[in-house]
Design a protein around this motif. Structure first.
Motif, PDB file in Angstrom:
ATOM      1  N   ALA A 277       0.842  -1.194   0.000  1.00  0.00           N
ATOM      2  CA  ALA A 277       0.000   0.000   0.000  1.00  0.00           C
ATOM      3  C   ALA A 277       0.874   1.238   0.000  1.00  0.00           C
ATOM      4  O   ALA A 277       1.890   1.287   0.679  1.00  0.00           O
ATOM      5  CB  ALA A 277      -0.901   0.009   1.223  1.00  0.00           C
ATOM      6  N   THR A 278       0.479   2.206  -0.791  1.00  0.00           N
ATOM      7  CA  THR A 278       1.153   3.493  -0.839  1.00  0.00           C
ATOM      8  C   THR A 278       0.069   4.561  -0.937  1.00  0.00           C
ATOM      9  O   THR A 278      -0.797   4.468  -1.813  1.00  0.00           O
ATOM     10  CB  THR A 278       2.092   3.587  -2.062  1.00  0.00           C
ATOM     11  N   ALA A 279       0.106   5.558  -0.072  1.00  0.00           N
ATOM     12  CA  ALA A 279      -0.904   6.611  -0.081  1.00  0.00           C
ATOM     13  C   ALA A 279      -0.975   7.269  -1.460  1.00  0.00           C
ATOM     14  O   ALA A 279       0.047   7.607  -2.051  1.00  0.00           O
ATOM     15  CB  ALA A 279      -0.589   7.650   0.981  1.00  0.00           C
ATOM     16  N   GLY A 280      -2.177   7.407  -1.987  1.00  0.00           N
ATOM     17  CA  GLY A 280      -2.384   8.081  -3.265  1.00  0.00           C
ATOM     18  C   GLY A 280      -2.201   7.189  -4.484  1.00  0.00           C
ATOM     19  O   GLY A 280      -2.348   7.652  -5.609  1.00  0.00           O
TER      20      GLY A 280
ATOM     21  N   ASP B 177      -2.985   3.274  -6.435  1.00  0.00           N
ATOM     22  CA  ASP B 177      -3.807   2.073  -6.468  1.00  0.00           C
ATOM     23  C   ASP B 177      -2.943   0.919  -6.964  1.00  0.00           C
ATOM     24  O   ASP B 177      -2.231   1.040  -7.964  1.00  0.00           O
ATOM     25  CB  ASP B 177      -5.001   2.257  -7.411  1.00  0.00           C
ATOM     26  N   HIS B 178      -2.994  -0.206  -6.256  1.00  0.00           N
ATOM     27  CA  HIS B 178      -2.257  -1.410  -6.612  1.00  0.00           C
ATOM     28  C   HIS B 178      -3.270  -2.463  -7.028  1.00  0.00           C
ATOM     29  O   HIS B 178      -4.304  -2.620  -6.376  1.00  0.00           O
ATOM     30  CB  HIS B 178      -1.436  -1.903  -5.421  1.00  0.00           C
TER      31      HIS B 178
ATOM     32  N   ARG C 249       0.261  -0.810 -10.857  1.00  0.00           N
ATOM     33  CA  ARG C 249       0.105   0.354  -9.979  1.00  0.00           C
ATOM     34  C   ARG C 249      -0.254   1.565 -10.828  1.00  0.00           C
ATOM     35  O   ARG C 249       0.246   1.731 -11.937  1.00  0.00           O
ATOM     36  CB  ARG C 249       1.418   0.609  -9.231  1.00  0.00           C
TER      37      ARG C 249
ATOM     38  N   SER D 293      -2.044   5.917 -10.411  1.00  0.00           N
ATOM     39  CA  SER D 293      -2.576   6.974  -9.556  1.00  0.00           C
ATOM     40  C   SER D 293      -3.387   7.922 -10.407  1.00  0.00           C
ATOM     41  O   SER D 293      -3.170   8.037 -11.609  1.00  0.00           O
ATOM     42  CB  SER D 293      -1.450   7.742  -8.848  1.00  0.00           C
TER      43      SER D 293
END
Length: 90
Positions: free
Chosen positions: A21-24, A26-27, A46, A48
């Protein structure tokens, strides 16, 4: 998630878990493979809304890495652009 099924047919035991998970960002659509030495490889998409077209990344962990950890993701292929109604295919 890694489970140990070595005592099958006894109930498998939980070994470790990790979350990408990474803020901002989508995976999506992960593919996971482990080899005979318990090294794990994860390929996923991934994107964004702000500044990244759908791209392909890889991460994973060596069997000797600390449990519940993944290595830093590496870019495999950067997204080249978005799809439009006039251009429905890449």
């Amino acid at each position: 998630m890694q489970t140990d099924v070595g005592a099958w047919p006894a109930t498998p035991t939980f070994v470790q878990d990790a979350f990408i998970a990474t803020a901002g960002l989508d995976h999506f659509h992960p593919a996971i493979m482990a080899d005979a030495s318990n090294n794990a490889f994860i390929v996923y998409g991934r994107t964004s809304v702000a500044d990244e077209f759908a791209s392909a990344y890889v991460t994973g962990r060596a069997a000797a890495d600390p449990v519940n950890t993944l290595r830093a993701p590496a870019l495999l292929q950067a997204g080249g652009g978005g799809l439009t109604r006039s251009n429905p295919a890449p």
